[in-house]
Design a protein around this motif. Structure first.
Motif, PDB file in Angstrom:
ATOM      1  N   ARG A 197      37.564  79.507 -11.820  1.00  0.00           N
ATOM      2  CA  ARG A 197      38.364  79.273 -10.766  1.00  0.00           C
ATOM      3  C   ARG A 197      37.777  77.973  -9.728  1.00  0.00           C
ATOM      4  O   ARG A 197      38.683  77.494  -9.042  1.00  0.00           O
ATOM      5  CB  ARG A 197      38.185  80.610  -9.957  1.00  0.00           C
ATOM      6  N   VAL A 198      36.489  78.095  -9.806  1.00  0.00           N
ATOM      7  CA  VAL A 198      36.083  76.839  -8.931  1.00  0.00           C
ATOM      8  C   VAL A 198      36.370  75.421  -9.386  1.00  0.00           C
ATOM      9  O   VAL A 198      36.833  74.632  -8.800  1.00  0.00           O
ATOM     10  CB  VAL A 198      34.484  76.892  -8.755  1.00  0.00           C
ATOM     11  N   LEU A 199      36.441  75.576 -10.842  1.00  0.00           N
ATOM     12  CA  LEU A 199      36.684  73.966 -11.291  1.00  0.00           C
ATOM     13  C   LEU A 199      38.151  73.693 -10.983  1.00  0.00           C
ATOM     14  O   LEU A 199      38.767  72.778 -10.922  1.00  0.00           O
ATOM     15  CB  LEU A 199      36.518  74.184 -12.833  1.00  0.00           C
ATOM     16  N   GLN A 200      39.013  74.818 -11.177  1.00  0.00           N
ATOM     17  CA  GLN A 200      40.540  74.654 -11.046  1.00  0.00           C
ATOM     18  C   GLN A 200      40.527  74.369  -9.605  1.00  0.00           C
ATOM     19  O   GLN A 200      41.647  73.543  -9.183  1.00  0.00           O
ATOM     20  CB  GLN A 200      41.426  75.969 -11.115  1.00  0.00           C
ATOM     21  N   GLY A 201      40.315  74.850  -8.482  1.00  0.00           N
ATOM     22  CA  GLY A 201      40.101  74.598  -7.167  1.00  0.00           C
ATOM     23  C   GLY A 201      39.774  73.076  -6.899  1.00  0.00           C
ATOM     24  O   GLY A 201      40.455  72.653  -6.159  1.00  0.00           O
ATOM     25  N   LEU A 202      38.692  72.599  -7.728  1.00  0.00           N
ATOM     26  CA  LEU A 202      38.424  71.255  -7.258  1.00  0.00           C
ATOM     27  C   LEU A 202      39.320  70.388  -7.925  1.00  0.00           C
ATOM     28  O   LEU A 202      39.737  69.228  -7.317  1.00  0.00           O
ATOM     29  CB  LEU A 202      37.015  71.035  -8.031  1.00  0.00           C
ATOM     30  N   VAL A 245      28.691  82.983 -21.549  1.00  0.00           N
ATOM     31  CA  VAL A 245      27.817  82.203 -20.744  1.00  0.00           C
ATOM     32  C   VAL A 245      27.694  80.874 -21.058  1.00  0.00           C
ATOM     33  O   VAL A 245      27.714  80.265 -20.142  1.00  0.00           O
ATOM     34  CB  VAL A 245      26.210  82.985 -20.946  1.00  0.00           C
ATOM     35  N   PHE A 246      27.733  80.452 -22.171  1.00  0.00           N
ATOM     36  CA  PHE A 246      27.799  79.133 -22.479  1.00  0.00           C
ATOM     37  C   PHE A 246      29.119  78.366 -22.083  1.00  0.00           C
ATOM     38  O   PHE A 246      29.068  77.231 -21.563  1.00  0.00           O
ATOM     39  CB  PHE A 246      27.730  78.945 -24.143  1.00  0.00           C
ATOM     40  N   GLN A 247      30.212  79.168 -22.130  1.00  0.00           N
ATOM     41  CA  GLN A 247      31.363  78.502 -21.530  1.00  0.00           C
ATOM     42  C   GLN A 247      31.219  78.289 -20.232  1.00  0.00           C
ATOM     43  O   GLN A 247      31.740  77.139 -19.610  1.00  0.00           O
ATOM     44  CB  GLN A 247      32.721  79.698 -21.683  1.00  0.00           C
ATOM     45  N   GLY A 248      30.543  79.083 -19.475  1.00  0.00           N
ATOM     46  CA  GLY A 248      30.239  78.952 -17.903  1.00  0.00           C
ATOM     47  C   GLY A 248      29.165  77.894 -17.823  1.00  0.00           C
ATOM     48  O   GLY A 248      29.393  76.915 -16.696  1.00  0.00           O
ATOM     49  N   THR A 280      17.486  86.713 -10.216  1.00  0.00           N
ATOM     50  CA  THR A 280      18.659  86.223  -9.416  1.00  0.00           C
ATOM     51  C   THR A 280      19.663  85.181  -9.762  1.00  0.00           C
ATOM     52  O   THR A 280      20.930  85.097  -9.916  1.00  0.00           O
ATOM     53  CB  THR A 280      18.160  85.879  -7.878  1.00  0.00           C
ATOM     54  N   VAL A 281      18.951  83.771 -10.071  1.00  0.00           N
ATOM     55  CA  VAL A 281      19.591  82.638 -10.522  1.00  0.00           C
ATOM     56  C   VAL A 281      20.271  83.004 -11.832  1.00  0.00           C
ATOM     57  O   VAL A 281      21.626  82.590 -11.910  1.00  0.00           O
ATOM     58  CB  VAL A 281      18.659  81.529 -10.751  1.00  0.00           C
ATOM     59  N   HIS A 282      19.743  83.787 -12.931  1.00  0.00           N
ATOM     60  CA  HIS A 282      20.235  83.704 -14.151  1.00  0.00           C
ATOM     61  C   HIS A 282      21.344  84.685 -13.840  1.00  0.00           C
ATOM     62  O   HIS A 282      22.422  84.321 -14.427  1.00  0.00           O
ATOM     63  CB  HIS A 282      19.147  84.206 -15.026  1.00  0.00           C
ATOM     64  N   GLY A 283      21.090  85.891 -13.096  1.00  0.00           N
ATOM     65  CA  GLY A 283      22.251  87.046 -13.116  1.00  0.00           C
ATOM     66  C   GLY A 283      23.499  86.597 -12.429  1.00  0.00           C
ATOM     67  O   GLY A 283      24.609  86.813 -12.909  1.00  0.00           O
ATOM     68  N   ARG A 284      23.390  85.571 -11.314  1.00  0.00           N
ATOM     69  CA  ARG A 284      24.549  85.104 -10.912  1.00  0.00           C
ATOM     70  C   ARG A 284      25.100  84.180 -11.666  1.00  0.00           C
ATOM     71  O   ARG A 284      26.468  84.097 -11.752  1.00  0.00           O
ATOM     72  CB  ARG A 284      24.067  84.094  -9.586  1.00  0.00           C
ATOM     73  N   ALA A 306      31.077  85.249 -16.372  1.00  0.00           N
ATOM     74  CA  ALA A 306      31.845  86.738 -17.014  1.00  0.00           C
ATOM     75  C   ALA A 306      33.007  86.889 -16.431  1.00  0.00           C
ATOM     76  O   ALA A 306      34.334  87.218 -16.876  1.00  0.00           O
ATOM     77  CB  ALA A 306      30.893  88.159 -17.172  1.00  0.00           C
ATOM     78  N   ASP A 307      33.023  86.773 -14.991  1.00  0.00           N
ATOM     79  CA  ASP A 307      34.483  86.946 -14.114  1.00  0.00           C
ATOM     80  C   ASP A 307      35.089  86.003 -13.933  1.00  0.00           C
ATOM     81  O   ASP A 307      36.355  86.077 -13.141  1.00  0.00           O
ATOM     82  CB  ASP A 307      33.971  87.860 -12.778  1.00  0.00           C
TER      83      ASP A 307
END
Length: 293
Positions: A76-81, A277-280, A60-64, A70-71
């Motif tokens: 978007r979270v980084l930009q929101g902060l 994934v590494f970008q994430g 579950t942790v890895h999949g999220r 990927a999406d």
């Protein structure tokens, strides 16, 4: 509460930017518990299968993390902060530093299959040399390079992954073009700092011309060979490049940002096989820095 777990104040800043559970399918597990598991792996660099049971199933942790990488959820979270920080006046736009760092790639991250079909009779690149996966071979072995732009408060504004052997100078324009902080009240997003500093690796006519066109003051020292070549050409060589040594002393800010990112073991050594994934993973490390007071 573990060392890498989100505090109450950090969770309050992060929660409004997370996606909500909508649509068909089962409900997501608790965001906070799963994100704490992702942050634990980010800090320690352990394999996903070795996550402590208190974070739930490792799948579950890895999949999220993989899905949000990927999406574009992490981006978007980084930009929101960044939007919130800019509205509160916590972004120092007076000086943005550009730099890069080379990261060693673990051997388990070097086997991503090529998705594009192979052409008969045409030689394909080996798995350890994949520009599309930000993998390259340097003197130290398999490496990935992270290029970043950092604001004066020592937090990343933009990130870019390339193979480890790619040069720094040609990536400066793309890194600066990735700076994009929307304004809460609408209008054009904030993209232009007052000044931009970089070391001699970024000294080129192309970079300086781009900064002048965007009305960004450049604080980049000129290389000795470039200075000699300009003098030998005489008047056609142009005027000497302006350089403020006092402002250049602030280049330590972007270097300290690089050190903060590499403080996360999953960033200092690349364990992720796929580049997205590494970008994430690197983006999540930047989010962790923006959550700190």
């Amino acid at each position: 509460m573990g060392r890498s777990d989100l505090s109450e104040a950090e969770w309050a800043r992060l929660e409004p930017h997370l996606p909500v559970n909508v649509g068909r399918g089962g409900r997501w597990k608790c965001h906070r518990r799963v994100i704490n598991g992702i942050l634990f792996r980010l800090r320690t660099g352990i394999p996903w299968r070795d996550l402590p049971p208190r974070f739930g199933k490792w799948q579950t942790v890895h999949g999220r993390h993989r899905r949000w990488s990927a999406d574009g959820t992490w981006a978007r979270v980084l930009q929101g902060l960044q939007v919130v920080a800019d509205a509160e006046g916590r972004i120092d736009w007076s000086m943005v530093g550009v730099d890069s760092t080379v990261l060693r790639v673990h051997q388990h991250a070097a086997g991503a299959r090529k998705r594009t079909p192979t052409v008969p009779g045409k030689r394909t690149r080996p798995a350890w040399h994949r520009p599309d996966e930000a993998l390259g071979r340097s003197r130290g072995g398999l490496t990935t390079k992270v290029h970043l732009a950092s604001e004066g408060g020592r937090r990343p504004l933009a990130l870019l992954l390339t193979p480890g052997q790619w040069g720094d100078g040609p990536q400066m324009i793309e890194v600066l073009d990735r700076i994009r902080v929307p304004r809460p009240g609408g209008g054009h997003p904030r993209t232009r700092p007052g000044s931009s500093s970089a070391d001699k690796a970024y000294s080129s006519r192309r970079n300086r011309r781009h900064l002048r066109r965007r009305r960004i003051r450049h604080v980049i020292p000129e290389r000795r060979d470039q200075r000699a070549h300009r003098r030998n050409r005489g008047a056609p060589g142009g005027r000497p490049t302006g350089f403020n040594r006092d402002q250049y002393a602030r280049r330590n800010e972007v270097e300290r940002t690089v050190n903060a990112l590499k403080g996360f073991r999953a960033v200092a050594t690349r364990f992720d096989k796929r580049a997205y994934v590494f970008q994430g993973t690197v983006t999540l490390a930047a989010i962790r820095l923006w959550l700190r007071p």
